[in-house]
Design an enzyme around this catalytic site. Structure first.
Site, PDB file in Angstrom:
ATOM      1  N   ARG A 234      33.506  57.591  91.534  1.00  0.00           N
ATOM      2  CA  ARG A 234      33.549  57.175  92.932  1.00  0.00           C
ATOM      3  C   ARG A 234      33.899  55.698  93.000  1.00  0.00           C
ATOM      4  O   ARG A 234      33.405  54.897  92.180  1.00  0.00           O
ATOM      5  CB  ARG A 234      32.193  57.414  93.621  1.00  0.00           C
ATOM      6  CG  ARG A 234      31.890  58.880  93.921  1.00  0.00           C
ATOM      7  CD  ARG A 234      32.792  59.420  95.032  1.00  0.00           C
ATOM      8  NE  ARG A 234      32.451  60.797  95.391  1.00  0.00           N
ATOM      9  CZ  ARG A 234      33.070  61.874  94.884  1.00  0.00           C
ATOM     10  NH1 ARG A 234      34.010  61.729  93.963  1.00  0.00           N
ATOM     11  NH2 ARG A 234      32.730  63.088  95.300  1.00  0.00           N
ATOM     12  N   GLU A 263      38.606  55.236 100.990  1.00  0.00           N
ATOM     13  CA  GLU A 263      39.789  56.118 100.835  1.00  0.00           C
ATOM     14  C   GLU A 263      40.146  56.771 102.188  1.00  0.00           C
ATOM     15  O   GLU A 263      39.223  57.031 102.981  1.00  0.00           O
ATOM     16  CB  GLU A 263      39.466  57.208  99.810  1.00  0.00           C
ATOM     17  CG  GLU A 263      39.315  56.686  98.388  1.00  0.00           C
ATOM     18  CD  GLU A 263      38.828  57.777  97.427  1.00  0.00           C
ATOM     19  OE1 GLU A 263      38.541  57.467  96.245  1.00  0.00           O
ATOM     20  OE2 GLU A 263      38.716  58.941  97.887  1.00  0.00           O
ATOM     21  N   HIS A 281      42.949  59.777  94.216  1.00  0.00           N
ATOM     22  CA  HIS A 281      41.790  60.693  94.186  1.00  0.00           C
ATOM     23  C   HIS A 281      42.260  62.132  94.040  1.00  0.00           C
ATOM     24  O   HIS A 281      42.037  62.992  94.918  1.00  0.00           O
ATOM     25  CB  HIS A 281      40.911  60.547  95.436  1.00  0.00           C
ATOM     26  CG  HIS A 281      39.535  61.152  95.247  1.00  0.00           C
ATOM     27  ND1 HIS A 281      38.436  60.759  95.935  1.00  0.00           N
ATOM     28  CD2 HIS A 281      39.102  62.146  94.414  1.00  0.00           C
ATOM     29  CE1 HIS A 281      37.377  61.465  95.572  1.00  0.00           C
ATOM     30  NE2 HIS A 281      37.763  62.319  94.631  1.00  0.00           N
TER      31      HIS A 281
HETATM   32  C1  8YV Z   1      36.974  66.394  95.866  1.00  0.00           C
HETATM   33  C2  8YV Z   1      35.720  65.237  94.260  1.00  0.00           C
HETATM   34  O1  8YV Z   1      36.319  67.554  95.944  1.00  0.00           O
HETATM   35  O2  8YV Z   1      34.658  67.108  93.428  1.00  0.00           O
HETATM   36  C3  8YV Z   1      34.517  65.964  93.851  1.00  0.00           C
HETATM   37  O3  8YV Z   1      33.416  65.390  93.939  1.00  0.00           O
HETATM   38  O4  8YV Z   1      35.660  64.083  94.550  1.00  0.00           O
HETATM   39  C4  8YV Z   1      36.981  65.932  94.439  1.00  0.00           C
HETATM   40  O5  8YV Z   1      37.150  66.982  93.561  1.00  0.00           O
HETATM   41  C5  8YV Z   1      38.267  66.568  96.436  1.00  0.00           C
HETATM   42  O6  8YV Z   1      38.830  65.323  96.475  1.00  0.00           O
HETATM   43  C6  8YV Z   1      38.201  67.193  97.840  1.00  0.00           C
HETATM   44  O7  8YV Z   1      37.404  66.497  98.714  1.00  0.00           O
END
Ligand code: 8YV
Length: 315
Positions: A234, A263, A281
């Site tokens: 993150r 983001e 991302h």
């Molecule tokens: C998001 C992610 O799910 O799984 C996570 O925690 O950050 C990514 O895989 C994806 O960007 C959709 O929101």
């Protein structure tokens, strides 16, 4: 006509095919598409027992308060830092995520960013594409991953998938985390010490208040001017102004980043740094993985309505 009378609020949709499957089974309410969200909720709030969202969007805490009969939140993604889990648990609301199915693609992305950063892939692509190669000959030498020390911050399932890829590449593994794990890797309970030990710092820990700005100016200084940072966790884990300054001032050698503050409005300061590789991302961003994640959301809802049990709960 949906087969079930269950009312589900959609805060952020999942894959189209799976949304169709949910629409065939349940009564969906597209909060995400509502212009006036409060007016939209007015007539349906007390009928909502389940909610669908994604890790990126999460669930606004004030929305949870407006849903008196909400029992379950099924989130698309492994991270749940955008959902107030403590508030949900206090209300007896269960929350599920989609772990494991994305480990391989996220770990592949971590290694991709590591190699792209150490081997200057983007610069090399530009060097060839722009004609500089034919005009000026070979680009500057880069540095090898083999023989480097990889310091993993957060040796969870994704961190371990990254380590299992890095070892055959000839990298030595170290890690930092709350607890030492039954693995034969160098462990540091002190993040500064791990950064000092490492050549590459790999961020693969959860987001949220507990890890906010954990990678700060002191950690970057300890990593040193020949060191690299890779982040697939993150953006919140890194103090971004400190990182941008460290990249510009040569405090560290470079970075490979998949996640950012605010983001998708990434700090433009990164765009001006030649020693950073940027990815929007998209670590889990493959059709195969996103379909598997969406299927876990559908399966969690199915299991919940059938037995009151979740397949992958976080609380
Ligand atoms: C998001 C992610 O799910 O799984 C996570 O925690 O950050 C990514 O895989 C994806 O960007 C959709 O929101």
């Amino acid at each position: 006509m949906p087969v079930s009378e269950s009312h589900i609020l959609v805060v952020s949709p999942i894959r189209p095919r799976h949304m169709d499957e949910l629409a065939a089974k349940y009564i969906l309410h597209r909060w995400d598409q509502a212009a006036d969200k409060d007016a939209f909720l007015a007539n349906i709030a007390d009928r909502i027992t389940a909610l669908v969202s994604t890790a990126g969007v999460g669930v606004p805490s004030d929305l949870i308060e407006k849903l008196p009969n909400l029992k379950v939140i099924t989130s698309f993604g492994v991270g749940y830092d955008a959902i107030d889990i403590a508030a949900c648990t206090a209300r007896g609301i269960r929350v599920s995520n989609t772990p494991d199915v994305l480990n391989d693609d996220v770990a592949d992305t971590a290694i991709m960013l590591l190699l792209a950063t150490l081997r200057n892939l983007v610069v090399g692509d530009q060097w060839a594409r722009s004609g500089q190669w034919s005009e000026n000959g070979a680009m500057a030498l880069t540095t090898s991953a083999r023989g480097k020390k990889l310091g993993i911050v957060g040796l969870g399932r994704i961190g371990q998938a990254i380590a299992s890829r890095a070892v055959p590449m000839g990298m030595e593994i170290g890690y930092f985390g709350r607890n030492q794990k039954p693995v034969d890797y160098h462990y540091d309970a002190d993040l500064i010490k791990l950064a000092d030990w490492a050549d590459v710092l790999m961020i693969s820990c959860p987001g949220g208040a507990a890890t906010k700005d954990m990678i700060n100016a002191d950690v970057l200084k300890a990593l040193g001017r020949r060191g690299y940072v890779v982040n697939i966790a993150r953006g919140s884990v890194i103090d971004e102004p400190a990182l941008i300054a460290a990249l510009k001032d040569g405090v560290i050698a470079g970075a490979g980043l998949d996640v950012f503050h605010n983001e998708p409005h990434m700090d433009r300061g990164f765009a001006k740094c030649a020693n950073v590789v940027l990815y929007p991302h998209h670590a889990s961003g493959t059709v195969e993985t996103r379909d598997a994640m969406a299927q876990m959301v559908v399966d969690n809802l199915q299991s919940w309505f059938a037995s009151g049990k979740l397949i992958s709960s976080v609380n």
